[in-house]
Design an enzyme around this catalytic site. Structure first.
Site, PDB file in Angstrom:
ATOM      1  N   GLU A 167       0.845  -1.187   0.000  1.00 16.61           N
ATOM      2  CA  GLU A 167       0.000   0.000   0.000  1.00 16.61           C
ATOM      3  C   GLU A 167       0.886   1.245   0.000  1.00 16.61           C
ATOM      4  OE1 GLU A 167      -3.598   1.789   2.822  1.00 16.61           O
ATOM      5  OE2 GLU A 167      -1.929   0.688   3.746  1.00 16.61           O
ATOM      6  N   LYS A 175     -10.398   0.752  -0.649  1.00 15.29           N
ATOM      7  CA  LYS A 175     -10.217   0.454   0.761  1.00 15.29           C
ATOM      8  C   LYS A 175     -11.395   0.940   1.595  1.00 15.29           C
ATOM      9  CE  LYS A 175      -6.845   1.217   4.522  1.00 15.29           C
ATOM     10  NZ  LYS A 175      -5.581   1.907   4.880  1.00 15.29           N
ATOM     11  N   CYS A 228      -4.487  -3.259   4.335  1.00 13.95           N
ATOM     12  CA  CYS A 228      -3.980  -2.723   5.601  1.00 13.95           C
ATOM     13  C   CYS A 228      -4.964  -2.803   6.765  1.00 13.95           C
ATOM     14  CB  CYS A 228      -3.480  -1.297   5.383  1.00 13.95           C
ATOM     15  SG  CYS A 228      -2.328  -0.728   6.677  1.00 13.95           S
TER      16      CYS A 228
END
Length: 550
Positions: A82, A200, A233
């Site tokens: 990321e 995300k 993440c």
């Protein structure tokens, strides 16, 4: 095994060039790259597109080299971290020149490498892109990534900033400036075609980006391993999208770009990645950013059985990891004997999964070594009346949370600690009393750097000999500890992890739900000192308590 499943497995073997006679032998070669990202020194200051491209190309040059290297080692898929192309700490306006528009591969089949000029003004308008507000920009980042995949015949997973134009006339969630800005994972097939796009869901102090109006459950299919899921993440700590991908959609292979800042004793990157893979019963291809000054490192290729990982808090170089791993797509493994390697997510690994030799060792330890304290799979704990020296609980801050702990006393023992009605129990034997260890319990809402509800049982090595040091960060320990740890968890989502000295990833001998309703794990015979043994329970349904309190 059903004929249809076997046929699919044989097809996958043929397409990937892997020689195999049975579905159980299916495997593929995966790669992840921990990248030392070249950062923008002034990320809050807007720059021209030319300057943004010059910056991103410095990182993409490294991607080119590592993709070629991975392919030369036989890798069929590579995952990059990321924020590894553009960096981080941008504002909504300062990231503008870094944005490109990633089309929805469910609506458009496109290889930016083969057809970089496809999206001119007329086609952009037909897809709903307002070219008066945002003129089409040559997709140089998409083009380079696509060509990496095509040139090296490898699937490429990368993370980049993405612009999606919208209108409040049709979308009430559309931001005031008329466009969504997403933290986006893009997957390219081995011919350079975009096959997946994921925005995300759970942002971590990312002012430049929007969360998508609806959570996205993104998957893609490869000819060599079947289906993969995609997430990013901070998503790993929440139910959506990842738990839905695993439990409801049956995805057992996940790609995971991350920019994770390590925090011991419970949430170092490789520590939790390993726990997640083991507990969810999935393969996790995790690529983290390398930035020593920010505490960022920790990447790996994790399966429920083993792992190849990298953790380096000192060096400042990138690291490529390449490993052959088994295919875990249930559609390819099938429902016969090969499916035995697919554990039920969050069910643990019972003693019947252990080799006979290891099982006999465990029986001997629990039966004779602690004959007065525990027998069988679950420990038997002394009542308060029978305990001669019951340790006095104390409180200490661990991971910004107020844990209730008890210190271990003696070289072996049987201790319990509770936080309200949530209780943790430990049966232990250790090689020395020279280091202070404590058993901690937490039942509550975590509210620092994110809001989420936890039930945690943690055996930790304290950083000093004072109780106040319990919960501090350390990577090292000398004490060998055999243990059986369990807790009265209300959640079914418990992540079991064992961390040895020097960031050595260890694995429980067995874990699961005991007859008393406790979740347990057992480990004996470690060859490195124990830093942390943790049962990290996530009570997803109570996360909303944080919203109610605001």
């Amino acid at each position: 095994m059903a004929f249809s499943a076997l046929s699919a497995a044989v097809l996958a073997v043929w397409l990937s060039g892997i020689r195999s006679d049975t579905a159980e032998d299916l495997s593929y070669v995966a790669a992840v790259y921990e990248h030392r990202v070249v950062l923008n020194p002034n990320p809050r200051e807007p720059v021209e597109r030319r300057a943004a491209l010059e910056h991103m190309n410095r990182n993409l040059d490294v991607f080119e080299e590592q993709t070629a290297s991975a392919a030369q080692q036989g890798a069929q898929i590579i995952v990059f971290p990321e924020d590894a192309i553009h960096g981080f700490n941008y504002t909504r306006s300062s990231i503008a020149s870094y944005l490109e528009t990633v089309p929805d591969p469910g609506l458009v089949t496109w290889s930016p490498c083969a057809d970089p000029d496809r999206f001119q003004k007329t086609e952009a308008q037909s897809l709903g892109w307002n070219t008066h507000l945002t003129p089409p920009i040559f997709p140089q980042v998409l083009h380079r990534l696509s060509c990496m995949a095509h040139r090296n015949h490898i699937f490429v997973v990368a993370n980049m900033p993405d612009r999606q134009v919208c209108s409040r006339l049709v979308d009430p969630h559309c931001p005031p400036d008329g466009q969504y800005q997403f933290n986006t994972d893009v997957v390219f097939s081995d011919n350079g075609t975009i096959v997946a796009r994921y925005h995300k869901q759970n942002l971590y102090f990312e002012a430049a980006f929007d969360a998508p109006p609806k959570c996205e459950y993104t998957t893609f299919t490869t000819p060599f391993a079947g289906r993969f899921g995609v997430f990013t993440c901070f998503d790993i700590l929440f139910r959506e999208p990842v738990v839905t991908l695993v439990k409801d959609m049956g995805i057992r292979q996940l790609v995971y770009p991350t920019a994770w800042m390590n925090q011991l004793p419970l949430l170092a990157a490789v520590q939790f990645q390993h726990s997640f893979s083991y507990s969810a019963g999935v393969t996790l291809l995790s690529a983290n950013v390398r930035a020593a000054a920010l505490g960022m490192t920790g990447s790996g290729i994790f399966t429920p059985q083993d792992a190849l990982y990298h953790h380096d808090m000192v060096g400042e170089t990138g690291k490529l990891l390449v490993k052959r791993v088994p295919v875990l797509d249930p559609a390819l493994v099938g429902k016969g004997a090969g499916n035995a390697r697919l554990p039920v997510p969050f069910s643990g690994y019972s003693k019947v999964d252990l080799a006979a030799e290891e099982l006999e060792k465990k029986k001997a330890w629990l039966g004779s070594g602690f004959s007065q304290m525990g027998r069988g799979t679950e420990a038997e704990y002394c009542s308060k009346e029978d305990c001669i020296k019951e340790p006095v609980p104390f409180n200490s801050i661990m991971m910004y949370d107020n844990f209730t702990l008890v210190a271990l006393q003696g070289k072996e023992g049987n201790v319990s600690v509770c936080d309200g009605s949530f209780c943790c129990n430990l049966l232990f034997r250790r090689s020395t009393e020279g280091e202070l260890y404590a058993l901690g319990a937490l039942d509550g809402l975590h509210v620092v750097h994110g809001t989420y509800y936890l039930e945690v049982c943690a055996l930790v090595r304290c950083t000093g000999l004072e109780k106040e040091s319990c919960g501090g960060e350390t990577e090292h320990a000398q004490t060998l500890v055999d243990f059986h740890l369990d807790g009265t968890f209300s959640t079914k989502h418990v992540y079991a992890g064992v961390l040895g000295s020097g960031m050595t990833m260890d694995r429980p001998d067995c874990s699961g739900w005991g007859s008393s309703g406790r979740f347990y794990m057992t480990r004996r015979g470690m060859t490195t000192g124990l830093v942390t043994a943790v049962l990290y329970g996530r009570v997803y349904e109570k996360d909303s308590m944080g919203t109610a309190q605001e």
